[in-house]
Write a protein that holds these residues in place. Structure first.
Motif, PDB file in Angstrom:
ATOM      1  N   GLN A   1     -56.054 -14.360  -2.328  1.00 44.03           N
ATOM      2  CA  GLN A   1     -55.912 -12.997  -1.835  1.00 44.03           C
ATOM      3  C   GLN A   1     -55.602 -12.994  -0.346  1.00 44.03           C
ATOM      4  OE1 GLN A   1     -59.047 -10.398  -2.921  1.00 44.03           O
ATOM      5  NE2 GLN A   1     -59.155 -11.092  -5.033  1.00 44.03           N
ATOM      6  N   LYS A   2     -55.068 -11.904   0.110  1.00 43.88           N
ATOM      7  CA  LYS A   2     -54.663 -11.746   1.506  1.00 43.88           C
ATOM      8  C   LYS A   2     -55.860 -11.863   2.447  1.00 43.88           C
ATOM      9  CE  LYS A   2     -52.430  -8.442   4.612  1.00 43.88           C
ATOM     10  NZ  LYS A   2     -51.850  -7.093   4.723  1.00 43.88           N
ATOM     11  N   VAL A   3     -55.691 -12.656   3.522  1.00 41.53           N
ATOM     12  CA  VAL A   3     -56.756 -12.840   4.491  1.00 41.53           C
ATOM     13  C   VAL A   3     -56.794 -11.664   5.461  1.00 41.53           C
ATOM     14  CG1 VAL A   3     -57.591 -14.318   6.361  1.00 41.53           C
ATOM     15  CG2 VAL A   3     -56.552 -15.355   4.346  1.00 41.53           C
TER      16      VAL A   3
ATOM     17  N   GLY B   1     -64.948 -17.293  13.682  1.00 42.03           N
ATOM     18  CA  GLY B   1     -63.636 -17.073  13.117  1.00 42.03           C
ATOM     19  C   GLY B   1     -63.537 -15.717  12.451  1.00 42.03           C
ATOM     20  N   ASN B   2     -62.499 -15.555  11.647  1.00 40.90           N
ATOM     21  CA  ASN B   2     -62.195 -14.255  11.062  1.00 40.90           C
ATOM     22  C   ASN B   2     -63.108 -13.867   9.918  1.00 40.90           C
ATOM     23  OD1 ASN B   2     -60.056 -13.774  12.787  1.00 40.90           O
ATOM     24  ND2 ASN B   2     -58.550 -14.730  11.426  1.00 40.90           N
ATOM     25  N   ASN B   3     -63.710 -14.826   9.231  1.00 40.87           N
ATOM     26  CA  ASN B   3     -64.380 -14.517   7.985  1.00 40.87           C
ATOM     27  C   ASN B   3     -65.820 -15.003   7.888  1.00 40.87           C
ATOM     28  OD1 ASN B   3     -61.256 -15.392   7.156  1.00 40.87           O
ATOM     29  ND2 ASN B   3     -61.919 -13.420   6.362  1.00 40.87           N
ATOM     30  N   TRP B   4     -66.264 -15.731   8.872  1.00 39.56           N
ATOM     31  CA  TRP B   4     -67.608 -16.313   8.801  1.00 39.56           C
ATOM     32  C   TRP B   4     -68.516 -15.717   9.874  1.00 39.56           C
ATOM     33  CZ3 TRP B   4     -69.164 -20.138   5.311  1.00 39.56           C
ATOM     34  CH2 TRP B   4     -68.154 -20.703   4.537  1.00 39.56           C
ATOM     35  N   SER B   5     -69.793 -15.605   9.543  1.00 41.01           N
ATOM     36  CA  SER B   5     -70.790 -15.244  10.547  1.00 41.01           C
ATOM     37  C   SER B   5     -72.120 -15.880  10.180  1.00 41.01           C
ATOM     38  CB  SER B   5     -70.943 -13.723  10.662  1.00 41.01           C
ATOM     39  OG  SER B   5     -71.515 -13.182   9.494  1.00 41.01           O
ATOM     40  N   THR B   6     -72.937 -16.102  11.173  1.00 45.32           N
ATOM     41  CA  THR B   6     -74.266 -16.668  10.955  1.00 45.32           C
ATOM     42  C   THR B   6     -75.301 -15.771  11.623  1.00 45.32           C
ATOM     43  OG1 THR B   6     -74.165 -17.993  12.977  1.00 45.32           O
ATOM     44  CG2 THR B   6     -73.368 -19.015  10.948  1.00 45.32           C
ATOM     45  N   THR B   7     -76.490 -15.803  11.070  1.00 49.25           N
ATOM     46  CA  THR B   7     -77.604 -15.050  11.644  1.00 49.25           C
ATOM     47  C   THR B   7     -78.844 -15.923  11.624  1.00 49.25           C
ATOM     48  OG1 THR B   7     -76.710 -12.948  10.839  1.00 49.25           O
ATOM     49  CG2 THR B   7     -79.010 -12.970  11.485  1.00 49.25           C
TER      50      THR B   7
ATOM     51  N   THR C   1     -72.749 -16.051   6.217  1.00 56.39           N
ATOM     52  CA  THR C   1     -71.975 -15.048   5.486  1.00 56.39           C
ATOM     53  C   THR C   1     -70.489 -15.382   5.542  1.00 56.39           C
ATOM     54  OG1 THR C   1     -73.584 -13.315   5.996  1.00 56.39           O
ATOM     55  CG2 THR C   1     -71.393 -12.588   5.336  1.00 56.39           C
ATOM     56  N   TYR C   2     -69.848 -15.273   4.381  1.00 59.86           N
ATOM     57  CA  TYR C   2     -68.391 -15.419   4.284  1.00 59.86           C
ATOM     58  C   TYR C   2     -67.834 -14.145   3.667  1.00 59.86           C
ATOM     59  CZ  TYR C   2     -63.796 -16.951   2.649  1.00 59.86           C
ATOM     60  OH  TYR C   2     -62.453 -17.050   2.406  1.00 59.86           O
ATOM     61  N   LYS C   3     -66.846 -13.516   4.351  1.00 61.96           N
ATOM     62  CA  LYS C   3     -66.220 -12.294   3.842  1.00 61.96           C
ATOM     63  C   LYS C   3     -64.704 -12.431   3.904  1.00 61.96           C
ATOM     64  CE  LYS C   3     -67.609  -8.182   4.147  1.00 61.96           C
ATOM     65  NZ  LYS C   3     -67.966  -6.804   4.575  1.00 61.96           N
ATOM     66  N   LYS C   4     -64.078 -12.074   2.791  1.00 57.00           N
ATOM     67  CA  LYS C   4     -62.627 -12.092   2.734  1.00 57.00           C
ATOM     68  C   LYS C   4     -62.204 -11.127   1.634  1.00 57.00           C
ATOM     69  CE  LYS C   4     -58.701 -15.158   1.828  1.00 57.00           C
ATOM     70  NZ  LYS C   4     -58.314 -16.539   1.450  1.00 57.00           N
TER      71      LYS C   4
ATOM     72  N   LYS D   1     -76.059 -15.072  -2.708  1.00 56.02           N
ATOM     73  CA  LYS D   1     -75.610 -13.878  -3.422  1.00 56.02           C
ATOM     74  C   LYS D   1     -74.134 -13.670  -3.132  1.00 56.02           C
ATOM     75  CE  LYS D   1     -78.793 -11.494  -1.241  1.00 56.02           C
ATOM     76  NZ  LYS D   1     -79.658 -10.384  -0.777  1.00 56.02           N
ATOM     77  N   ALA D   2     -73.419 -13.232  -4.143  1.00 59.71           N
ATOM     78  CA  ALA D   2     -71.977 -13.048  -4.009  1.00 59.71           C
ATOM     79  C   ALA D   2     -71.555 -11.740  -4.655  1.00 59.71           C
ATOM     80  CB  ALA D   2     -71.215 -14.202  -4.654  1.00 59.71           C
ATOM     81  N   THR D   3     -70.626 -11.060  -3.993  1.00 58.45           N
ATOM     82  CA  THR D   3     -69.949  -9.893  -4.549  1.00 58.45           C
ATOM     83  C   THR D   3     -68.468 -10.243  -4.632  1.00 58.45           C
ATOM     84  OG1 THR D   3     -71.556  -8.403  -3.537  1.00 58.45           O
ATOM     85  CG2 THR D   3     -69.489  -7.432  -4.269  1.00 58.45           C
ATOM     86  N   PHE D   4     -67.842 -10.053  -5.798  1.00 59.73           N
ATOM     87  CA  PHE D   4     -66.465 -10.505  -5.981  1.00 59.73           C
ATOM     88  C   PHE D   4     -65.779  -9.644  -7.043  1.00 59.73           C
ATOM     89  CE2 PHE D   4     -69.600 -12.955  -8.264  1.00 59.73           C
ATOM     90  CZ  PHE D   4     -69.190 -12.862  -9.581  1.00 59.73           C
TER      91      PHE D   4
END
Length: 741
Positions: A53-55, A319-325, A377-380, A433-436
Motif C-alpha cells: 500500500q501507498k506510504v 522516520g515516517n511510520n515508527w514511534s517509540t514511547t 508503534t508502526y503506522k502505515k 495489537k494490530a489494526t489492519f
C-alpha cells in the motif's frame, strides 16, 4: 531512515523478530519469550499483507500528547465498546466533586459516595462490576493499588482540573497495563502542553461548606520547545453525613520539551487527604430516624494518607511510520487510619493492653510502586501495530500501633506495634495489537497479551494470624475483532476477548487462591452523521470463578468477595446524541442487563442450599442517563441531567432485606462565559444544583448473615441477616467562577 525501519516485508521482518525473540528469551525466560515470538509472528503476517500500500507519514498526523496513551486507548472505529470525555466536557461540572461523579452519566455507570456529597471516598461500578475490577491508568501508568486492586479517588484531589481527556472501555477492552480489566478500563491523559502562556484561578462554594480553590499557571512554549506548568488545589467539604468531612490538598507540576519528533514530559502530582470515617453506614431504623447521622463519635476517627507520583515520558518519532514511547513511574504512599475501640480483650492487641481496656490504634500502610512501560508503534495507511512491555513492582508494609490505652500492659510503650507484615508484588506483561484492512470495508483487530504475576506476603495480619502467601500466575489474554464499515455513517463491529485476573490481598486472606477467567463477546452498531450519533451494542460476559461481592465489609470497610463458580452478565447498551437545532441537543444512554450466578450455593439455617440462578450483587438490570442541553444565548449553556438506577441486591441470595430500591435523580447545570476586553481572557461562571427534586435515596450499602442456635429449628440453627445503607445528599448546590488570563 526508511531503509532502517521499514522491515516488515516478510524476510527482513522474520529476521528481526527472530533476533528480538532470542534476545528477550535470555532476559525474561522461555515461556514469556515464546508468547512474544508467536504474537509478533502473527502480526508480521498482517504487516506483510499491507506492504504494497501507498506510504504516508501517518504518525505526524497525531498529537504527540495523545501518543502517550495510544497503547491503552482505542479509536472511534475499533471493535471495542467505549466512551470518551474531553477536557471541555469535564470542566462544565468540575466544581469539587471526584472524577467518578463527573463520569456518572456515561453508559452502564453507577457511582456512590460514603459522605453522600460526591467528595472524598467515592466509587464507581461499570456493568455491575466494582471499582477493584476497573483497570485505571494515568498516561498509561497503572493507578490501581496492586494489592487491593482498588482505585482510591480520594488520593487524586481535583485531578479533573489536570485531565486532558479520559476514555472508559466497557468489558474487557484493549490490553492495558497493571491489574486486569474485568468489567471496564479507564485511562486518563493529563494536561497537554500549551503554546501560549496562561493562568487560571478557580473558586467554587456550595452546600455542606464545600469549597474548591485552584490555581493553574503555564509559561507557554519557551523558545518553541519548553513549557512549565502547574496546579495547586484545596478541596474541603463537611459532607452530607454528619462530621464526614474531607480535606484534600493536591498539586500537579509538569515540564515539557518538544520538537517536531520528540516529546518529553516530566511530571509530578500528589495529594494529602484527611477524611472522617463514614463507611459504617446506617441501619434501616437509623435511616428513618435521621439519615444524616454518623455512628462514629470519636473526634479523630479519621483516614490520613499522603501519595506522591513521579512520571517521566519520552515519545520519539523514528522516520515516517515508527514511534517509540518510554514511561517511568515512582509512587510513594504512606498513611494510617485511627480508630477508638472500647472494652477490648488483650488478645486482640497482642497483649499490649489489659483485658476490658479502651484503646486507640492507628493502622498503617507504607508502600512503594515502580513502573516501566515501553511501546513501539508502526503506522502505515490502514495498518497500525503497537507492541509493548510493562513491568511494575510493589512493596508494602502493613502494621498497627497502639497510641493510647486506658489500661496498658506492663512494659508497653506508646506506638508499640501489635501486628506487622509486608508484601511484594511483581507484574510483567507484554502485548502486541494490530489494526489492519482485510477488505475494502472490513478492518481486523488482533490483540495478544501475556501477563505474569508473583505475589508474596509475610508477617502477622491485623487479626494476629500469620499471613504467608507465595503465589504465581501466568495469563494469556487474546482479543480479536472485526469492523465492517457499511458507508460513511454506519458501521458494525464484533469482538471476542478473554481476561484472567489474580485474587487480591483480602481474597488470599479468605483462602481464595484460584484466578478468575472472563470471556467477553460484544456485537455493536454505530451510526454517526451531522445530526445524530448512535452507538448500540450487545454483550455477553461469562465467567469462571468470578469473585462477586458478598455484601459484607471487613473491619476496615473493604468489601468481602466470594467465588461464585459459573456466572454471566448479558446486556444491551444504547448511547445516543441528537442535535435538534443549534440551540438544543439531547444525549441519552440506556443499559439493560441480566446478571446471574449459576447454581449458587449458600448456607441457610445450618444447611447448604442450592438456590439455582441468583442475581449477582450490586448489579441493577436497568441504568439510564440523560442530558438535555439548551443554548439560549452565545456562550450560555443550561443542562438538565437525569440518572435512573434500577433496584439491585446487595447480596447474592436474592434476599428481600438486601434489596436497594431504584432511584431517579435530576441535576441542573449551567455555564456562562464572559469575554472581557481587559485583564482576563475569559470569566466562566458555573453552577450545579444536584438532586433538584430532593429525592431521598440510597445508592450503596452492605448485607450479611449470621447463625445462632435455635431449638425450634429442625437443624438447631437459624440464620439471621443485617443490612447497612449509605444515604446520598438531598438537594444541594455548587457555584463557581474561573478567571482565565
Amino acid at each position: 531512515m526508511k531503509s532502517t525501519f521499514l522491515i516488515l516485508s516478510s524476510k527482513s521482518s522474520n529476521n528481526f523478530f527472530r533476533k528480538f525473540s532470542f534476545n528477550l528469551q535470555n532476559k525474561v525466560g522461555k515461556t514469556k519469550n515464546s508468547f512474544l515470538f508467536i504474537t509478533l509472528g502473527v502480526l508480521s503476517i498482517s504487516a506483510s499483507a499491507q506492504n504494497n500500500q501507498k506510504v504516508q507519514d501517518s504518525t505526524k498526523t497525531e498529537k504527540l500528547d495523545e501518543v502517550l496513551v495510544n497503547a491503552v486507548r482505542v479509536n472511534a472505529n475499533s471493535p471495542i465498546t467505549h466512551s470518551n470525555l474531553t477536557k471541555e466536557e469535564i470542566s462544565k461540572r468540575n466544581l469539587g466533586q471526584d472524577i467518578p461523579v463527573l463520569m456518572n452519566f456515561l453508559p452502564s455507570v453507577v457511582t456512590t459516595s460514603d459522605a453522600g456529597a460526591g467528595v472524598g471516598y467515592t466509587s464507581i461500578r461499570v456493568r455491575g462490576t466494582d471499582g477493584t475490577r476497573v483497570n485505571v491508568t494515568i498516561n498509561g501508568i497503572p493507578y490501581n493499588d496492586p494489592e487491593s486492586q482498588g482505585s482510591f479517588w480520594v488520593n487524586l484531589g481535583d485531578f479533573a482540573s489536570s485531565t486532558e481527556s479520559l476514555q472508559l472501555q466497557r468489558g474487557v477492552g484493549s490490553s492495558t497495563n497493571g491489574s486486569g480489566a474485568f468489567g471496564a478500563s479507564l485511562n486518563l491523559l493529563t494536561d497537554a502542553f500549551s503554546e501560549e502562556a496562561s493562568g487560571e484561578i478557580s473558586n467554587s462554594f456550595g452546600s455542606y461548606n464545600t469549597r474548591k480553590h485552584t490555581v493553574k499557571l503555564s509559561t507557554g512554549l519557551l523558545n518553541n520547545h519548553f513549557e512549565i506548568s502547574g496546579r495547586f488545589s484545596k478541596i474541603y467539604s463537611d459532607g452530607y453525613v454528619d462530621r464526614a468531612f474531607t480535606d484534600l490538598k493536591s498539586y500537579f507540576l509538569q515540564g515539557i520539551y518538544k520538537d517536531d519528533n520528540t516529546l518529553i514530559k516530566a511530571l509530578t502530582f500528589g495529594n494529602a487527604e484527611r477524611t472522617y470515617q463514614a463507611w459504617f453506614g446506617l441501619t434501616a431504623d437509623q435511616l428513618k430516624e435521621n439519615r444524616r447521622q454518623n455512628p462514629y463519635t470519636y473526634d479523630n476517627e479519621t483516614d490520613n494518607y499522603w501519595q506522591d507520583h513521579y512520571q517521566l515520558h519520552w515519545n520519539e518519532r523514528l522516520g515516517n511510520n515508527w514511534s517509540t514511547t518510554l514511561g517511568l513511574n515512582y509512587t510513594k504512599g504512606k498513611g494510617y487510619f485511627e480508630q477508638y475501640k472500647t472494652d477490648e480483650a488483650a488478645a486482640n492487641f497482642n497483649n499490649l493492653i489489659e483485658d476490658n481496656s479502651d484503646v486507640i490504634v492507628r493502622r498503617w500502610l507504607d508502600n512503594n510502586f515502580y513502573v516501566v512501560n515501553a511501546n513501539l508503534t508502526y503506522k502505515k495507511n490502514a495498518l497500525e501495530i503497537i507492541s509493548g512491555v510493562s513491568y511494575n513492582t510493589y512493596s508494602g508494609d502493613h502494621f498497627g500501633e497502639v497510641i493510647w490505652g486506658s489500661n496498658l500492659a506492663p512494659n508497653t510503650n506508646i506506638r508499640d506495634r501489635y501486628y506487622d507484615g509486608d508484601a511484594t508484588k511483581n507484574d510483567f506483561s507484554l502485548f502486541s495489537k494490530a489494526t489492519f484492512k482485510l477488505a475494502e470495508k472490513v478492518t481486523g483487530f488482533v490483540d495478544l497479551q501475556g501477563r505474569f504475576v508473583t505475589y508474596k506476603t509475610d508477617g502477622i495480619n491485623s487479626d494476629l494470624v500469620n499471613f504467608v502467601t507465595d503465589a504465581n500466575f501466568s495469563f494469556f489474554n487474546p482479543k480479536v475483532g472485526l469492523t465492517f464499515k457499511q458507508n460513511d455513517v454506519s458501521s458494525f463491529y464484533a469482538s471476542y476477548a478473554r481476561a484472567n485476573r489474580e485474587p487480591n490481598r483480602d481474597d488470599f486472606k479468605a483462602g481464595v487462591t484460584e484466578n478468575e477467567t472472563l470471556n467477553d463477546v460484544e456485537l455493536g452498531w454505530r451510526y454517526h452523521n451531522n445530526k445524530i450519533m448512535l452507538n448500540s451494542n450487545l454483550y455477553y460476559m461469562f465467567y469462571q470463578n468470578q469473585l462477586v461481592l458478598t455484601g459484607q465489609l471487613d473491619d476496615v470497610g473493604s468489601p468481602i468477595r466470594e467465588t461464585s463458580g459459573a456466572s454471566y452478565r448479558l446486556g444491551l447498551e444504547l448511547d445516543a446524541a441528537i442535535q435538534f437545532c443549534k440551540a438544543f441537543n439531547v444525549s441519552s444512554n440506556l443499559a439493560l442487563s441480566s446478571n446471574k450466578n449459576k447454581n449458587f450455593n449458600t448456607s441457610i439455617n445450618g444447611e447448604v442450599v442450592n438456590l439455582g440462578n441468583t442475581n449477582i450483587s450490586f448489579s441493577p438490570e436497568i441504568v439510564i442517563g440523560n442530558a438535555l442541553n439548551f443554548y439560549p444565548a452565545e456562550r450560555l449553556q443550561l443542562s438538565l441531567l437525569s440518572k435512573f438506577v434500577g433496584e439491585q441486591y446487595m447480596g447474592n441470595i436474592d434476599n428481600e432485606e438486601s434489596k436497594l430500591d431504584s432511584y431517579f435523580v435530576n441535576d441542573f447545570n449551567f455555564n456562562y462565559e464572559l469575554k472581557p476586553n481587559k485583564i482576563f481572557k475569559s470569566i466562566v461562571l458555573s453552577g450545579l444544583v444536584n438532586n433538584i427534586f430532593n429525592k431521598k435515596y440510597v445508592s450503596n450499602g452492605y448485607f450479611g448473615s449470621f447463625d445462632f442456635s435455635d431449638s425450634s429449628s429442625a437443624t438447631g440453627t437459624t440464620t439471621g441477616y443485617f443490612t447497612g445503607f449509605y444515604p446520598q445528599a438531598t438537594t444541594n448546590f455548587l457555584l463557581g467562577a474561573t478567571l482565565k488570563f
